[in-house]
Write a protein that holds these residues in place. Structure first.
Motif, PDB file in Angstrom:
ATOM      1  N   ALA B 118       0.854  -1.077  -0.096  1.00  0.00           N
ATOM      2  CA  ALA B 118      -0.120   0.036  -0.127  1.00  0.00           C
ATOM      3  C   ALA B 118       0.918   1.196  -0.050  1.00  0.00           C
ATOM      4  O   ALA B 118       0.286   2.376  -0.575  1.00  0.00           O
ATOM      5  N   PHE B 119       2.123   1.338   0.590  1.00  0.00           N
ATOM      6  CA  PHE B 119       3.051   2.519   0.569  1.00  0.00           C
ATOM      7  C   PHE B 119       3.634   2.719  -0.913  1.00  0.00           C
ATOM      8  O   PHE B 119       4.118   3.742  -1.005  1.00  0.00           O
ATOM      9  N   GLY B 120       3.208   1.807  -1.718  1.00  0.00           N
ATOM     10  CA  GLY B 120       4.094   2.120  -3.012  1.00  0.00           C
ATOM     11  C   GLY B 120       2.695   2.509  -3.944  1.00  0.00           C
ATOM     12  O   GLY B 120       2.826   3.063  -5.211  1.00  0.00           O
ATOM     13  N   SER B 121       1.542   2.471  -3.619  1.00  0.00           N
ATOM     14  CA  SER B 121       0.549   3.006  -4.476  1.00  0.00           C
ATOM     15  C   SER B 121      -0.173   4.428  -4.061  1.00  0.00           C
ATOM     16  O   SER B 121      -0.021   4.720  -2.835  1.00  0.00           O
ATOM     17  N   ALA B 122      -0.719   5.149  -4.912  1.00  0.00           N
ATOM     18  CA  ALA B 122      -1.330   6.217  -4.642  1.00  0.00           C
ATOM     19  C   ALA B 122      -2.520   6.154  -3.578  1.00  0.00           C
ATOM     20  O   ALA B 122      -2.672   7.014  -2.525  1.00  0.00           O
ATOM     21  N   ALA B 323      -0.322  13.817  -1.350  1.00  0.00           N
ATOM     22  CA  ALA B 323       0.559  13.321  -2.236  1.00  0.00           C
ATOM     23  C   ALA B 323       1.341  12.216  -1.666  1.00  0.00           C
ATOM     24  O   ALA B 323       1.754  11.353  -2.466  1.00  0.00           O
ATOM     25  N   GLY B 324       1.154  11.743  -0.409  1.00  0.00           N
ATOM     26  CA  GLY B 324       1.734  10.657   0.018  1.00  0.00           C
ATOM     27  C   GLY B 324       0.528   9.361  -0.177  1.00  0.00           C
ATOM     28  O   GLY B 324      -0.227   9.615  -0.867  1.00  0.00           O
ATOM     29  N   GLY B 345      -0.209  10.378  -5.145  1.00  0.00           N
ATOM     30  CA  GLY B 345       0.876   9.221  -5.143  1.00  0.00           C
ATOM     31  C   GLY B 345       2.156   9.878  -5.531  1.00  0.00           C
ATOM     32  O   GLY B 345       3.255   9.034  -5.882  1.00  0.00           O
ATOM     33  N   ALA B 346       2.526  11.064  -5.476  1.00  0.00           N
ATOM     34  CA  ALA B 346       3.638  11.825  -5.717  1.00  0.00           C
ATOM     35  C   ALA B 346       4.756  11.387  -4.858  1.00  0.00           C
ATOM     36  O   ALA B 346       6.007  11.300  -5.331  1.00  0.00           O
ATOM     37  N   ARG B 347       4.373  11.189  -3.585  1.00  0.00           N
ATOM     38  CA  ARG B 347       5.501  10.994  -2.535  1.00  0.00           C
ATOM     39  C   ARG B 347       5.441   9.656  -1.909  1.00  0.00           C
ATOM     40  O   ARG B 347       5.288   9.223  -0.842  1.00  0.00           O
TER      41      ARG B 347
END
Lengths: 96, 392
Positions: B118-122, B323-324, B345-347
């Motif tokens: 989930a931390f790699g997805s927008a 953004a995270g 999902g930019a960060r």
């Protein structure tokens, strides 16, 4: 202004020189444009592949599209016990 | 015969065709040379980028293989590239030498496992109906949501014992009619210095980002997770500067429950809906584990550079951009017509190669993200990923 070199030979040489230079200019311009386009395409591919590695893209379509980048070496995903990573291989092998 | 010399450009104010042709030829030739040189330079630049990318791919692949096999060192040849991998205390050091040239050095920190995807997805949600709100969202089961690692939580810095936050019930009283029953915290001015060290920080109550025209700004060299054991109230924008990323992890503390506050009064009341199915409301009236983007009376869009992991309900009272990574374990309640959300999902993180501070990991220990080391300073091959933070 009026030309003062009136000899035909001199005119012919001058005009021929100009014609050759003009043709050469067109040829170089076309070649430069083609080279520029190829460089831009490769640069876009590098950026896309970099985005895949950075996780900004989860998919980039067929990795075979990047084979031109690496002088015939094929790029493919490998999924090991420590997670997925990209590999470069000689020859023609498929990618995701 | 008295003939004028032809190679005079101007002679008594008139042009000589041959001379003009020669001058033009020289000028055009110089222009062509310049254009050709520019194109060659550009092609060389691109070629160098491709080579660098290939070296990085080769280095990463060799390191992954060495990590999978557990070998202390390995050497291989990939095309004309010679690759050597050496296992060190904190990770791996890999060199790639192309065509007999000087090698490039890369370092890989050891990471204990993969972070939650989930931390790699927008955006990640558990309820399929939320895809109406967030079309690009991944839908997962509740048990697949990110969770704090118990040992990390036990070792986390608690704001009660730090100069990160202070209790401030005034903001809650100014926002809701009767305030909240739990502890309300706001960041102190020095919070940026504390957070800059990275890691996991635990807030044992509600956390408030006060309404402000200026964004609450923090500069991070390392990643930070702020675990909020209560509700998160965001009244203004959150700006994160630097390489570090910020994630708010919001979950209900023991003894409280999360609900969708449909009438937007900040209290459990008739018509509100519990996030967990089949339970009864209990605990403090404001509940816990929910996030509120936008507060009553504040009509301002919210730009949030931080990520949000919300196990309760997400309440929207303002247009918000996150953004995270945005992870929603519950639903979304719209408290005003303006309330909507975009997950850019930019960060985001690279879950297979990065750890998120304090969060559970899965899988085997592995090499982290590739970073290039300074080839002229062999001592730098063992350098830490980040520069040490200045002492406080």
């Amino acid at each position: 202004m009026k030309p003062i070199a009136t000899q035909n030979g001199e005119r012919i040489v001058a005009m021929s020189l100009m014609a050759v230079v003009t043709l050469g200019a067109f040829w170089v311009r076309d070649a430069a444009a083609a080279a520029e386009m190829a460089a831009a395409t490769r640069e876009r591919q590098v950026a896309r592949l970099q985005q895949v590695r950075d996780g900004q893209r989860t998919s980039c379509g067929d990795l075979g599209a990047f084979s031109d980048l690496f002088d015939g070496q094929q790029i493919a995903w490998e999924r090991g016990s420590v997670g997925p990573y990209l590999v470069l291989r000689s020859g023609h092998q498929g990618g995701e | 015969m008295n003939r004028r010399p032809s190679f005079v450009v101007l002679s008594r104010g008139v042009f000589v065709p041959m001379a003009m042709a020669c001058v033009t030829t020289v000028c055009v030739a110089l222009g062509l040379l310049h254009e050709a040189a520019r194109v060659v330079r550009r092609a060389e630049d691109v070629r160098a980028k491709v080579d660098r990318l290939a070296e990085e791919i080769v280095a990463e692949a060799a390191t992954m293989e060495a990590a999978a096999t557990g070998s202390a060192s390995s050497a291989s040849q990939v095309g004309d590239r010679e690759v050597r991998v050496v296992r060190s205390v904190g990770g791996w050091t890999t060199s790639v030498a192309s065509g007999g040239g000087p090698p490039r050095w890369f370092g890989f920190n050891l990471v204990p496992g993969a972070a939650n995807p989930a931390f790699g997805s927008a955006c990640t949600v558990t309820r399929p109906d939320l895809k109406d709100w967030l079309r690009e969202a991944r839908c997962v089961a509740t048990h697949e949501l990110p969770r704090l690692a118990p040992d990390a939580l036990a070792a986390a810095m608690v704001v009660d014992r730090s100069d990160l936050c202070a209790q401030d019930p005034g903001l809650a009283l100014a926002t809701w009619s009767v305030g909240t029953e739990g502890m309300d915290y706001v960041f102190l001015r020095a919070a940026g210095d504390v957070l800059a060290n990275g890691g996991l920080v635990c807030v044992p109550g509600h956390l408030w980002i006060p309404p402000s025209a200026e964004p609450w700004t923090v500069r991070l060299a390392r990643d930070v997770v702020v675990a909020v054991r209560g509700n998160l109230y965001v009244g203004g924008s959150v700006r994160v500067l630097g390489e570090g990323r910020l994630v708010f992890y919001v979950e209900p503390p023991p003894g409280s429950c999360a609900y969708g506050d449909r009438n937007g009064d900040g209290l459990w009341s008739a018509g509100d809906r519990l996030v967990a199915d089949g339970g009864n409301f209990h605990g403090p009236l404001e509940g816990g584990g929910s996030a509120f983007l936008g507060l009553p009376g504040i009509h301002r869009a919210i730009q949030c550079d931080a990520g949000l992991v919300v196990h309760g309900e997400l309440h929207l009272r303002a247009p918000a951009t996150v953004a995270g990574p945005l992870v929603l374990g519950g639903g979304v309640t719209q408290n005003s017509a303006d309330g909507r959300i975009v997950a850019s999902g930019a960060r985001h993180f690279l879950p297979e190669r990065e750890v998120v501070p304090g969060m559970q990991v899965a899988g085997e220990p592995r090499p982290g993200r590739l970073r290039e080391l300074d080839r002229n300073q062999p001592g730098m091959r063992q350098q830490a990923l980040y520069q040490a933070a200045p002492s406080r």
